[in-house]
Design a protein around this motif. Structure first.
Motif, PDB file in Angstrom:
ATOM      1  N   GLU A  52       0.861  -1.181   0.000  1.00  0.00           N
ATOM      2  CA  GLU A  52       0.000   0.000   0.000  1.00  0.00           C
ATOM      3  C   GLU A  52       0.893   1.224   0.000  1.00  0.00           C
ATOM      4  N   ASP A  53       0.310   2.387  -0.243  1.00  0.00           N
ATOM      5  CA  ASP A  53       1.108   3.604  -0.299  1.00  0.00           C
ATOM      6  C   ASP A  53       1.934   3.747   0.982  1.00  0.00           C
ATOM      7  N   THR A  54       3.236   3.963   0.804  1.00  0.00           N
ATOM      8  CA  THR A  54       4.168   4.015   1.929  1.00  0.00           C
ATOM      9  C   THR A  54       4.995   5.291   1.830  1.00  0.00           C
ATOM     10  N   THR A  55       5.063   6.028   2.914  1.00  0.00           N
ATOM     11  CA  THR A  55       5.790   7.299   2.928  1.00  0.00           C
ATOM     12  C   THR A  55       7.242   7.083   3.348  1.00  0.00           C
ATOM     13  N   LEU A  56       8.151   7.636   2.571  1.00  0.00           N
ATOM     14  CA  LEU A  56       9.565   7.621   2.930  1.00  0.00           C
ATOM     15  C   LEU A  56       9.767   8.558   4.115  1.00  0.00           C
ATOM     16  N   GLU A  57      10.276   8.046   5.208  1.00  0.00           N
ATOM     17  CA  GLU A  57      10.403   8.858   6.423  1.00  0.00           C
ATOM     18  C   GLU A  57      11.441   9.962   6.236  1.00  0.00           C
ATOM     19  N   GLN A  58      11.288  10.992   7.057  1.00  0.00           N
ATOM     20  CA  GLN A  58      12.243  12.094   7.037  1.00  0.00           C
ATOM     21  C   GLN A  58      13.593  11.631   7.607  1.00  0.00           C
ATOM     22  N   THR A  59      14.634  12.247   7.124  1.00  0.00           N
ATOM     23  CA  THR A  59      15.969  11.937   7.625  1.00  0.00           C
ATOM     24  C   THR A  59      16.121  12.426   9.058  1.00  0.00           C
ATOM     25  N   ASP A  60      16.621  11.557   9.919  1.00  0.00           N
ATOM     26  CA  ASP A  60      16.860  11.911  11.317  1.00  0.00           C
ATOM     27  C   ASP A  60      18.195  12.660  11.406  1.00  0.00           C
ATOM     28  N   PRO A  61      18.176  13.916  11.829  1.00  0.00           N
ATOM     29  CA  PRO A  61      19.428  14.670  11.892  1.00  0.00           C
ATOM     30  C   PRO A  61      20.443  14.084  12.864  1.00  0.00           C
ATOM     31  N   ASN A  62      19.962  13.235  13.782  1.00  0.00           N
ATOM     32  CA  ASN A  62      20.875  12.638  14.762  1.00  0.00           C
ATOM     33  C   ASN A  62      21.393  11.263  14.331  1.00  0.00           C
ATOM     34  N   THR A  74      23.183   8.746  11.116  1.00  0.00           N
ATOM     35  CA  THR A  74      23.936   8.706   9.856  1.00  0.00           C
ATOM     36  C   THR A  74      23.277   7.779   8.839  1.00  0.00           C
ATOM     37  N   ASP A  75      22.202   7.106   9.249  1.00  0.00           N
ATOM     38  CA  ASP A  75      21.515   6.173   8.353  1.00  0.00           C
ATOM     39  C   ASP A  75      20.389   6.876   7.614  1.00  0.00           C
ATOM     40  N   ASP A  76      20.280   6.604   6.312  1.00  0.00           N
ATOM     41  CA  ASP A  76      19.184   7.151   5.521  1.00  0.00           C
ATOM     42  C   ASP A  76      17.950   6.277   5.685  1.00  0.00           C
ATOM     43  N   PRO A  77      16.776   6.881   5.876  1.00  0.00           N
ATOM     44  CA  PRO A  77      15.547   6.067   5.879  1.00  0.00           C
ATOM     45  C   PRO A  77      15.325   5.481   4.489  1.00  0.00           C
ATOM     46  N   PHE A  78      14.611   4.359   4.414  1.00  0.00           N
ATOM     47  CA  PHE A  78      14.388   3.700   3.131  1.00  0.00           C
ATOM     48  C   PHE A  78      13.037   3.008   3.134  1.00  0.00           C
ATOM     49  N   VAL A  79      12.582   2.690   1.938  1.00  0.00           N
ATOM     50  CA  VAL A  79      11.396   1.852   1.752  1.00  0.00           C
ATOM     51  C   VAL A  79      11.852   0.589   1.037  1.00  0.00           C
ATOM     52  N   PHE A 125      12.411 -14.960  -4.072  1.00  0.00           N
ATOM     53  CA  PHE A 125      12.136 -13.615  -3.563  1.00  0.00           C
ATOM     54  C   PHE A 125      13.379 -12.746  -3.743  1.00  0.00           C
ATOM     55  N   ASP A 126      13.151 -11.443  -3.909  1.00  0.00           N
ATOM     56  CA  ASP A 126      14.266 -10.502  -3.942  1.00  0.00           C
ATOM     57  C   ASP A 126      13.785  -9.163  -3.385  1.00  0.00           C
ATOM     58  N   THR A 127      14.731  -8.311  -2.978  1.00  0.00           N
ATOM     59  CA  THR A 127      14.375  -7.029  -2.370  1.00  0.00           C
ATOM     60  C   THR A 127      15.342  -5.945  -2.832  1.00  0.00           C
ATOM     61  N   PHE A 128      14.882  -4.715  -2.689  1.00  0.00           N
ATOM     62  CA  PHE A 128      15.739  -3.549  -2.923  1.00  0.00           C
ATOM     63  C   PHE A 128      15.279  -2.453  -1.972  1.00  0.00           C
ATOM     64  N   ASP A 129      16.217  -1.834  -1.262  1.00  0.00           N
ATOM     65  CA  ASP A 129      15.905  -0.744  -0.333  1.00  0.00           C
ATOM     66  C   ASP A 129      16.193   0.579  -1.024  1.00  0.00           C
ATOM     67  N   TRP A 130      15.129   1.371  -1.252  1.00  0.00           N
ATOM     68  CA  TRP A 130      15.293   2.668  -1.928  1.00  0.00           C
ATOM     69  C   TRP A 130      15.290   3.783  -0.893  1.00  0.00           C
ATOM     70  N   ILE A 131      16.309   4.634  -0.951  1.00  0.00           N
ATOM     71  CA  ILE A 131      16.447   5.728   0.012  1.00  0.00           C
ATOM     72  C   ILE A 131      15.949   7.054  -0.554  1.00  0.00           C
ATOM     73  N   GLY A 132      15.279   6.996  -1.723  1.00  0.00           N
ATOM     74  CA  GLY A 132      14.702   8.217  -2.287  1.00  0.00           C
ATOM     75  C   GLY A 132      15.679   9.049  -3.088  1.00  0.00           C
ATOM     76  N   ARG A 133      16.760   8.418  -3.574  1.00  0.00           N
ATOM     77  CA  ARG A 133      17.759   9.150  -4.346  1.00  0.00           C
ATOM     78  C   ARG A 133      17.853   8.598  -5.770  1.00  0.00           C
TER      79      ARG A 133
END
Length: 510
Positions: free
Chosen positions: A158-168, A170-175, A219-227
């Motif tokens: 279902e529609d999933t929102t990419l979370e905002q980057t946590d300024p604290n 070093t990890d990028d959020p991903f879907v 099965f396979d996966t890919f983590d997209w960080i919005g870039r």
């Protein structure tokens, strides 16, 4: 030498057909070179398979023309049967049967629809029986029916929102993008990408991953960080997750995931003392045993007007499917309040004990106008009767699904077993009560048996299973049950029911 004699035999058949039927037997077929020694002119029953004349690799569902000619001088009516012989097991499938071959012969083309024959190789046989004789001929060309490659997205469901980057951090959020795929014939090429529109051929797509499909389903996966490919954050918007699949034989196809990835506008950095609406406790996954002291659920809030707050827990991540449990309702929070907490004793808002399970807390904020706002906590709560009890919670389907026969339904769950020895079983039933001592209607249908199940883990790890809906499933509503147990026998350590049903409506039932 055999093919040359068969070619001459075909020429003789056509000549005989010409003499007996006239020019209506033609157009003539190019029958190749002549044989050194022609077949006996006294043969009473002859047949030649003319097409396919060479090996062919055709897409699933292609129509293959099978051409044949036969003569009959037996003074009896002969019958022709056209067969496709599976080269893997030499079984014969009748493409056309009961074709009369009268004394003036026959010349026919059969159109073979290969839709039901994918992934197999066939030789074509024409068999004629009459006057106590049987003759058959095998076409020079074999037909490989190429199975269309399969590709199905399981996430985002279902529609999933990419979370905002946590300024604290070093990890990028991903879907996470998940899919199943297979191409048993050719190792088809594929691209997985995102697109701001539904046209995936207008050069504004962003290809994230390319490769070849496996020959065994996986099965396979890919983590997209919005870039993008230059490591720049993409523009805000709702991105369709798509796949392009091409095996060079079947038509190229595009597959879209059920849900989109929402890339939001970047928030402005919070002011140093800005208060954010969020659940602050439990901050990490919490064990909450029956008999323990109350568990604190705390949150921060900053509203300009008074609001009403419900505190609730849910076993899945959909908070609109009526299986949420409210544990504190209509808490009046005035505009001066910056934080609030609730000591949960393990009961719901009516004072009834909450069943054992894996839950996630959330808030429902009612401001008096507009839709209430839902705020999810980040931690899980493991409610157990004892500290060693395995638990399971079904996440999908969270809403009712109406699949066609043969379609796949994603079943997703969280499980937690401190000993990591319990197994998971999945079943389907036409009533909503699992493991009845006397079954209400039909018996539960095994989806994933204990003997084939995966071991449960600890810490609420998620797992999935793709259930293919059988064509034999009668019309009606079906509930999905999940059992977790160490000895694979009733009474089971824990049972969960999915929030969504499978609804079958083929129109067959009155």
């Amino acid at each position: 030498m055999q093919r040359r004699f068969r070619t001459v035999a075909a020429a003789a058949l056509l000549a005989m057909c010409w003499s007996l039927m006239g020019s209506g037997c033609f157009p003539l077929i190019d029958l190749g070179e002549e044989a050194d020694t022609p077949p006996s002119p006294t043969k009473l029953l002859t047949v030649a398979a003319l097409r396919p004349a060479s090996d062919r690799n055709v897409p699933e569902g292609a129509v293959v023309e099978v051409e044949w000619v036969a003569s009959n001088l037996t003074d009896d009516e002969a019958i022709a049967t056209i067969l496709a012989r599976d080269r893997s097991d030499l079984s014969d499938i009748v493409l056309a049967g009961g074709v009369r071959v009268a004394e003036n012969g026959a010349h026919q083309t059969v159109s073979w629809d290969t839709s039901e024959f994918a992934g197999r190789r066939f030789s074509i046989i024409v068999r004629v029986t009459g006057g106590g004789r049987t003759e058959e001929d095998i076409a020079d060309g074999e037909v490989q029916v190429n199975a269309a490659p399969q590709f199905d997205f399981t996430d985002p469901f279902e529609d999933t929102t990419l979370e905002q980057t946590d300024p604290n951090s070093t990890d990028d959020p991903f879907v996470t993008i998940r899919w199943t795929s297979v191409d048993p014939d050719d190792e088809a090429e594929f691209d997985v990408g995102v697109d701001i529109d539904e046209d995936h051929t207008n050069d504004n797509e962003l290809v994230l991953l390319s490769g070849t499909l496996p020959t065994q389903s996986g099965f396979d996966t890919f983590d997209w960080i919005g870039r993008d490919t230059e490591d720049q954050r993409v523009d805000p918007g709702a991105y369709i997750v798509y796949a392009r699949v091409n095996d060079g034989v079947n038509p190229e196809r595009f597959v879209d995931a059920p849900g989109r990835i929402i890339v939001p506008e970047l928030d402005e950095p919070n002011e140093p003392n800005e208060i954010v609406l969020e659940i602050t406790s439990p901050e990490e996954d919490a064990e909450f045993l029956v008999g323990d002291d109350p568990l604190e659920i705390a949150y921060t809030i900053d509203e300009s007007d008074d609001v009403l707050v419900d505190i609730a827990i849910d076993s899945d991540d959909n908070h609109n499917n009526a299986n949420e449990i409210t544990i504190s309702s209509q808490r009046l929070i005035d505009s001066e309040t910056k934080s609030d907490s609730f000591e949960w004793d393990g009961t719901d808002d009516d004072g009834m004990a909450v069943p054992d399970g894996i839950y996630k807390p959330h808030l429902v904020i009612n401001r008096g106008s507009g839709a209430p706002q839902i705020v999810d906590g980040s931690a899980l709560i493991f409610r157990r009767s004892n500290d060693d009890q395995p638990l399971i919670a079904l996440l999908e389907p969270a809403t009712d699904k109406s699949p066609d026969p043969g379609a796949f339904v994603l079943i997703k769950w969280r499980d937690d077993d401190p000993s990591e020895t319990a197994k998971v079983r999945l079943t389907l039933d036409d009533d909503d009560t699992p493991n009845e001592s006397v079954e209400t209607d039909d018996a539960e249908i095994e989806i994933l048996a204990f003997s084939k199940a995966r071991l449960a883990s600890e810490d609420g790890v998620q797992d999935t299973f793709q259930y293919k809906v059988p064509a034999t499933l009668a019309d009606g509503d079906y509930f999905i049950f999940a059992y977790i147990d160490r000895d694979e026998a009733a009474p089971f350590d824990h049972v969960a029911v999915a929030g969504g049903r499978i609804r079958i409506d083929t129109g067959a039932s009155p």
